[in-house]
Design a protein around this motif. Structure first.
Motif, PDB file in Angstrom:
ATOM      1  N   VAL A 174       0.837  -1.202   0.000  1.00 52.85           N
ATOM      2  CA  VAL A 174       0.000   0.000   0.000  1.00 52.85           C
ATOM      3  C   VAL A 174       0.872   1.252   0.000  1.00 52.85           C
ATOM      4  O   VAL A 174       1.868   1.337   0.726  1.00 52.85           O
ATOM      5  N   TYR A 175       0.479   2.247  -0.795  1.00 50.56           N
ATOM      6  CA  TYR A 175       1.200   3.518  -0.879  1.00 50.56           C
ATOM      7  C   TYR A 175       0.202   4.652  -1.070  1.00 50.56           C
ATOM      8  O   TYR A 175      -0.949   4.427  -1.473  1.00 50.56           O
ATOM      9  N   THR A 176       0.658   5.867  -0.775  1.00 47.23           N
ATOM     10  CA  THR A 176      -0.182   7.046  -1.024  1.00 47.23           C
ATOM     11  C   THR A 176       0.260   7.803  -2.258  1.00 47.23           C
ATOM     12  O   THR A 176      -0.566   8.403  -2.940  1.00 47.23           O
ATOM     13  N   GLY A 177       1.570   7.832  -2.527  1.00 45.71           N
ATOM     14  CA  GLY A 177       2.061   8.472  -3.744  1.00 45.71           C
ATOM     15  C   GLY A 177       2.648   9.847  -3.565  1.00 45.71           C
ATOM     16  O   GLY A 177       3.283  10.385  -4.478  1.00 45.71           O
ATOM     17  N   GLY A 178       2.445  10.476  -2.414  1.00 46.06           N
ATOM     18  CA  GLY A 178       2.990  11.805  -2.184  1.00 46.06           C
ATOM     19  C   GLY A 178       4.495  11.776  -2.000  1.00 46.06           C
ATOM     20  O   GLY A 178       5.049  10.789  -1.490  1.00 46.06           O
ATOM     21  N   PRO A 179       5.210  12.843  -2.389  1.00 45.05           N
ATOM     22  CA  PRO A 179       6.670  12.846  -2.286  1.00 45.05           C
ATOM     23  C   PRO A 179       7.184  12.843  -0.851  1.00 45.05           C
ATOM     24  O   PRO A 179       8.339  12.511  -0.612  1.00 45.05           O
ATOM     25  N   GLU A 180       6.335  13.200   0.089  1.00 51.35           N
ATOM     26  CA  GLU A 180       6.759  13.200   1.483  1.00 51.35           C
ATOM     27  C   GLU A 180       6.320  11.942   2.232  1.00 51.35           C
ATOM     28  O   GLU A 180       6.650  11.766   3.405  1.00 51.35           O
ATOM     29  N   SER A 181       5.575  11.073   1.578  1.00 50.56           N
ATOM     30  CA  SER A 181       5.082   9.874   2.249  1.00 50.56           C
ATOM     31  C   SER A 181       6.242   8.915   2.519  1.00 50.56           C
ATOM     32  O   SER A 181       7.238   8.892   1.793  1.00 50.56           O
ATOM     33  N   ARG A 182       6.097   8.115   3.558  1.00 50.46           N
ATOM     34  CA  ARG A 182       7.160   7.204   3.970  1.00 50.46           C
ATOM     35  C   ARG A 182       7.062   5.848   3.290  1.00 50.46           C
ATOM     36  O   ARG A 182       7.819   4.935   3.612  1.00 50.46           O
ATOM     37  N   ASP A 183       6.141   5.709   2.347  1.00 57.16           N
ATOM     38  CA  ASP A 183       5.982   4.439   1.656  1.00 57.16           C
ATOM     39  C   ASP A 183       6.954   4.356   0.477  1.00 57.16           C
ATOM     40  O   ASP A 183       7.736   5.273   0.217  1.00 57.16           O
ATOM     41  N   PHE A 184       6.874   3.259  -0.265  1.00 49.67           N
ATOM     42  CA  PHE A 184       7.826   3.011  -1.340  1.00 49.67           C
ATOM     43  C   PHE A 184       7.766   4.079  -2.428  1.00 49.67           C
ATOM     44  O   PHE A 184       8.811   4.557  -2.892  1.00 49.67           O
ATOM     45  N   VAL A 185       6.575   4.452  -2.849  1.00 49.93           N
ATOM     46  CA  VAL A 185       6.451   5.433  -3.925  1.00 49.93           C
ATOM     47  C   VAL A 185       7.033   6.784  -3.496  1.00 49.93           C
ATOM     48  O   VAL A 185       7.776   7.421  -4.247  1.00 49.93           O
ATOM     49  N   GLY A 186       6.713   7.208  -2.290  1.00 49.42           N
ATOM     50  CA  GLY A 186       7.276   8.458  -1.792  1.00 49.42           C
ATOM     51  C   GLY A 186       8.794   8.394  -1.702  1.00 49.42           C
ATOM     52  O   GLY A 186       9.491   9.363  -2.036  1.00 49.42           O
ATOM     53  N   THR A 187       9.323   7.251  -1.260  1.00 50.46           N
ATOM     54  CA  THR A 187      10.768   7.086  -1.170  1.00 50.46           C
ATOM     55  C   THR A 187      11.420   7.177  -2.541  1.00 50.46           C
ATOM     56  O   THR A 187      12.461   7.842  -2.718  1.00 50.46           O
ATOM     57  N   MET A 188      10.825   6.545  -3.543  1.00 52.09           N
ATOM     58  CA  MET A 188      11.372   6.608  -4.902  1.00 52.09           C
ATOM     59  C   MET A 188      11.352   8.037  -5.439  1.00 52.09           C
ATOM     60  O   MET A 188      12.284   8.476  -6.124  1.00 52.09           O
ATOM     61  N   ARG A 189      10.326   8.775  -5.123  1.00 47.44           N
ATOM     62  CA  ARG A 189      10.256  10.167  -5.591  1.00 47.44           C
ATOM     63  C   ARG A 189      11.370  11.005  -4.965  1.00 47.44           C
ATOM     64  O   ARG A 189      11.969  11.858  -5.637  1.00 47.44           O
ATOM     65  N   ARG A 190      11.648  10.778  -3.698  1.00 45.43           N
ATOM     66  CA  ARG A 190      12.720  11.528  -3.054  1.00 45.43           C
ATOM     67  C   ARG A 190      14.093  11.107  -3.585  1.00 45.43           C
ATOM     68  O   ARG A 190      14.976  11.948  -3.806  1.00 45.43           O
ATOM     69  N   LEU A 191      14.280   9.806  -3.806  1.00 44.80           N
ATOM     70  CA  LEU A 191      15.556   9.334  -4.318  1.00 44.80           C
ATOM     71  C   LEU A 191      15.806   9.841  -5.736  1.00 44.80           C
ATOM     72  O   LEU A 191      16.947  10.146  -6.098  1.00 44.80           O
ATOM     73  N   GLU A 192      14.741   9.939  -6.517  1.00 45.29           N
ATOM     74  CA  GLU A 192      14.912  10.464  -7.877  1.00 45.29           C
ATOM     75  C   GLU A 192      15.473  11.876  -7.854  1.00 45.29           C
ATOM     76  O   GLU A 192      16.255  12.259  -8.731  1.00 45.29           O
ATOM     77  N   ALA A 193      15.102  12.642  -6.848  1.00 48.17           N
ATOM     78  CA  ALA A 193      15.534  14.038  -6.761  1.00 48.17           C
ATOM     79  C   ALA A 193      16.944  14.185  -6.201  1.00 48.17           C
ATOM     80  O   ALA A 193      17.531  15.266  -6.307  1.00 48.17           O
ATOM     81  N   THR A 194      17.493  13.107  -5.631  1.00 48.61           N
ATOM     82  CA  THR A 194      18.778  13.239  -4.953  1.00 48.61           C
ATOM     83  C   THR A 194      19.859  12.304  -5.476  1.00 48.61           C
ATOM     84  O   THR A 194      21.028  12.468  -5.115  1.00 48.61           O
ATOM     85  N   ARG A 195      19.505  11.342  -6.313  1.00 47.92           N
ATOM     86  CA  ARG A 195      20.498  10.392  -6.813  1.00 47.92           C
ATOM     87  C   ARG A 195      20.452  10.290  -8.331  1.00 47.92           C
ATOM     88  O   ARG A 195      19.394  10.440  -8.945  1.00 47.92           O
ATOM     89  N   ASP A 196      21.603   9.977  -8.906  1.00 49.88           N
ATOM     90  CA  ASP A 196      21.654   9.787 -10.353  1.00 49.88           C
ATOM     91  C   ASP A 196      20.970   8.486 -10.758  1.00 49.88           C
ATOM     92  O   ASP A 196      20.259   8.424 -11.765  1.00 49.88           O
ATOM     93  N   THR A 197      21.228   7.434  -9.976  1.00 50.61           N
ATOM     94  CA  THR A 197      20.606   6.133 -10.244  1.00 50.61           C
ATOM     95  C   THR A 197      20.116   5.536  -8.930  1.00 50.61           C
ATOM     96  O   THR A 197      20.578   5.908  -7.850  1.00 50.61           O
ATOM     97  N   VAL A 198      19.177   4.598  -9.057  1.00 47.71           N
ATOM     98  CA  VAL A 198      18.626   3.904  -7.895  1.00 47.71           C
ATOM     99  C   VAL A 198      18.574   2.413  -8.220  1.00 47.71           C
ATOM    100  O   VAL A 198      18.113   2.028  -9.302  1.00 47.71           O
ATOM    101  N   SER A 199      19.041   1.578  -7.310  1.00 46.75           N
ATOM    102  CA  SER A 199      18.968   0.125  -7.490  1.00 46.75           C
ATOM    103  C   SER A 199      17.795  -0.413  -6.685  1.00 46.75           C
ATOM    104  O   SER A 199      17.677  -0.125  -5.486  1.00 46.75           O
ATOM    105  N   VAL A 200      16.946  -1.202  -7.349  1.00 51.81           N
ATOM    106  CA  VAL A 200      15.724  -1.704  -6.723  1.00 51.81           C
ATOM    107  C   VAL A 200      15.570  -3.188  -7.046  1.00 51.81           C
ATOM    108  O   VAL A 200      15.817  -3.619  -8.176  1.00 51.81           O
TER     109      VAL A 200
END
Length: 318
Positions: A174-200
């Protein structure tokens, strides 16, 4: 709405959490039909009999209790079994005893972690030819692989034992989708803004579920009322389809206008955790549809809506 003594009240237990918040945000679907009442951890300790009696002291036979409260720290539960059992087992049992005494209806939220976490055919994450649409409610075989899953399964059984009219609704990812949410989607949104690549990880397969879609489904369930098709039953409610965490992450990047090629697949072995993550936790929606309820839309469309909803609410990252 004309309120009478017979007007049902929906008591949302765990109202401060992800799903409890979504249920309140989507409560307009119940406008004119029921009253609703949020109960946070400050209002009720579900594992304390006196607290449950006080918070639900006015419970009537037309009322509904939706239990969204849970011990959800999957890793933390490995070293805190007593804490997980208190909330995930004793809590549902006390709530169910209360609804049984009042003649009310308990809707208890559970999880995909109650399954062992492997396909029924015992092969890799994407096989499960014998269940192409995912686990059915009665497919629980063997023991869950985590303390969290074991306590949630025990909590389902405790609730049903204390009140045979309980409806258990399992969901997943379950996720909400907001960039500040602590779920997976929110985490990916924050990582996109701070990292060149992300391993999942690309070897865990499940059912991504937008929290608002789940909330809408629960309101439909509640407003339809207790009936033979749902009481005493276990139902699965997730967005349709299946994906790996890697596929979800790549879709998140695409939705926010980032290059999905920046998401790199990896394996679970590269990210060891105290609690093993299920390789397979796809849940079939057949039980939900068989109960006469509207199937939740396909996961990719739901993710698109989640990102759009968060943008319209002012949740875009700078």
């Amino acid at each position: 709405m004309r309120v009478t003594p017979e007007t049902p009240t929906v008591h949302i237990v765990g109202a401060g959490g992800q799903l409890g918040t979504a249920l309140q945000e989507r409560a307009d679907r119940a406008a004119g039909q029921v009253l609703w009442r949020p109960l946070t951890s400050a209002d009720i300790d579900i594992a304390d009999e006196a607290s449950v009696a006080t918070a639900l002291g006015g419970l009537g036979p037309a009322d509904v209790v939706i239990n969204c409260a849970a011990y959800t720290d999957v890793d933390g539960a490995e070293s805190d079994r007593a804490g997980a059992e208190r909330v995930n087992v004793a809590g549902p049992a006390l709530l169910a005893a209360r609804t049984a005494a009042a003649g009310a209806w308990l809707v208890h939220i559970s999880t995909d972690y109650v399954f062992p976490g492997t396909p029924l055919d015992g092969e890799g994450a994407g096989s499960a030819e014998d269940r192409p649409d995912g686990y059915e409610p009665d497919d629980v075989r063997g023991e869950p692989a985590t303390v969290y899953g074991a306590t949630k399964l025990a909590g389902e059984r405790a609730a049903l034992a204390a009140d045979g009219r309980t409806t258990v609704v399992r969901t997943a990812w379950v996720y909400t989708g907001g960039p500040e949410s602590r779920d997976f989607v929110g985490t990916m949104r924050r990582l996109e803004a701070t990292r060149d690549t992300v391993s999942v990880v690309d070897d865990q397969l499940g059912s991504p579920t937008y929290c608002r879609d789940l909330a809408d489904g629960l309101w439909e369930l509640v407003l339809a009322g207790p009936r033979d098709a749902v009481t005493g039953k276990v139902l699965h409610a997730t967005n349709a389809g299946r994906a790996t965490w890697f596929e979800v992450a790549a879709a998140v990047f695409a939705e926010i206008g980032a290059d999905p090629a920046r998401v790199h697949p990896t394996t679970t072995a590269e990210f060891p955790r105290p609690a093993p993550r299920p390789a397979y936790s796809v849940l079939s929606g057949r039980s939900w549809a068989a109960a006469g309820l509207t199937p939740l839309r396909e996961w990719r469309a739901a993710l698109h809506a989640a990102i759009a909803d968060s943008a319209s609410a002012g949740g875009s990252l700078p």
